[in-house]
Design an enzyme around this catalytic site. Structure first.
Site, PDB file in Angstrom:
ATOM      1  N   GLU A  60      28.353  82.120  59.582  1.00 42.28           N
ATOM      2  CA  GLU A  60      29.560  82.814  59.156  1.00 42.28           C
ATOM      3  C   GLU A  60      31.255  82.920  59.521  1.00 42.28           C
ATOM      4  OE1 GLU A  60      28.477  84.141  55.900  1.00 42.28           O
ATOM      5  OE2 GLU A  60      26.981  83.054  56.457  1.00 42.28           O
ATOM      6  N   THR A  81      34.307  64.854  57.440  1.00 38.62           N
ATOM      7  CA  THR A  81      32.901  65.070  56.929  1.00 38.62           C
ATOM      8  C   THR A  81      32.593  64.839  55.824  1.00 38.62           C
ATOM      9  OG1 THR A  81      33.634  67.306  56.202  1.00 38.62           O
ATOM     10  CG2 THR A  81      32.852  67.793  58.414  1.00 38.62           C
TER      11      THR A  81
END
Length: 352
Positions: free
Chosen positions: A266, A291
């Protein structure tokens, strides 16, 4: 959730992240107008990750963002300005010109001047609001401190479980971000669950959000582990919310989310990271070059995952695997987060 709303949400938030010279001269309005995407991607992703009752990781940050956009249409422009500044800051760091034409000023994510990177350790004070209905939810100081320890290990790549496969060993990101517990505020709550409407943030108001990370620890309910507010939202609700049984690595914690990685995930959102699979199908991206592209979350503890013709970086903190199986940020994610602290960045006030 209507199709028209989904279209507005997606156009406003999933901005194309390119590194060409032309991108450095685009205005924030052009970031909004030049994107055409499928309408069903976010809807599919949201349906897949709701109602799991804690059996799988369930982060509601993207759903909360879509609700905030619906309630505050001007937020889309703020997100566009922040995204443009982020791309300019990354290009500037890599030797590009980094000059933007969006007219923003310091502290607002505008990038009207060269977004000079912040050099050195970013120190973030943390205010923890413990809003509890019973003694278990009134978590101990030891549990709170364990979470601060996990954040410092995870954001500085000093966690003992860091063991990436060889394919990703060269892109592990040491974000050089240090978290310090500033204060703990304990408040007896008036309800058993708080949901994702930000009611808990009114019950225990935010403290100095321009300079401090606020984390509310309360029982969210509905199987939701946590959610975060992305940069650009209201100062009165800025921060992260985590259920107590998923906060920290000791005390009142519940496996398989008992190693503090929900908060790491988060805080990643709070620092402008998207989910690793880009919240969509194979052509959707998380705006991070290193990524691999994917089209779905991973769950549990996989030994491998292959989607969109690439191996997934399923061990990344921004995927949905169990706490024991996520252990890294990438270099690209590090650059994206640290862009917030560059000159003109949305969280520049934390370092100046």
């Amino acid at each position: 959730m209507t199709k028209n709303f989904i279209y507005t949400f997606l156009v406003c938030t999933f901005l194309i992240a390119c590194s060409t010279e032309d991108d450095n001269t685009r205005t924030s309005e052009e970031y909004l107008s030049e994107l055409e995407i499928e309408l069903t991607a976010f809807e599919d992703e949201y349906e897949e990750t709701t109602d799991r009752n804690g059996k799988h990781r369930n982060c509601n940050a993207m759903h909360v963002l879509s609700k905030n956009l619906n309630e505050n249409p001007s937020l889309k422009n703020k997100l566009a300005v922040i995204e443009k500044h982020t791309q300019n800051a990354i290009a500037f760091k890599k030797g590009g010109n980094g000059n933007g034409n969006n007219g923003g000023g310091p502290g607002g994510g505008g990038g009207g001047t060269d977004p000079t990177p912040y050099v050195g350790t970013v120190n973030i004070p943390v205010v923890v609001h413990v809003v509890y209905a019973n003694s278990q939810e009134n978590i101990s100081s030891a549990q709170i401190n364990s979470q601060i320890d996990v954040l410092n290990q995870d954001f500085n790549a000093t966690n003992s479980d860091l063991n990436p496969p060889s394919e990703f060993s060269g892109v592990v990101g040491d974000c050089d971000i240090q978290f310090t517990l500033d204060q703990v505020i304990r408040v007896a709550g008036d309800r058993s669950t708080w949901g994702t409407s930000d009611a808990v943030k009114s019950y225990s108001p935010v403290v100095d959000p321009a300079r401090k990370l606020n984390i509310w620890v309360c029982n969210i309910g509905g199987g939701i582990l946590g959610y975060a507010q992305f940069p650009g939202g209201s100062a009165s609700t800025d921060g992260v919310v985590v259920s107590p049984q998923y906060f920290g690595s000791t005390g009142y914690v519940s496996a398989p989310f008992n190693k503090g990685r929900t908060t790491t995930h988060e805080v990643g959102h709070y620092l402008n990271l998207r989910h690793i699979w880009g919240d969509g199908r194979c052509k959707r991206d998380d705006f991070v070059a290193d990524t691999p592209t994917s089209d779905r979350a991973n769950y549990g503890c996989p030994n491998s995952a292959y989607h969109c013709r690439t191996n997934d970086m399923y061990m990344n903190y921004m995927d949905y695997v169990d706490d024991a199986c996520m252990f890294m940020f990438s270099e690209g994610q590090k650059d994206r987060m640290r862009a917030l602290f560059a000159v003109g960045g949305a969280r520049e006030s934390m370092v100046n």
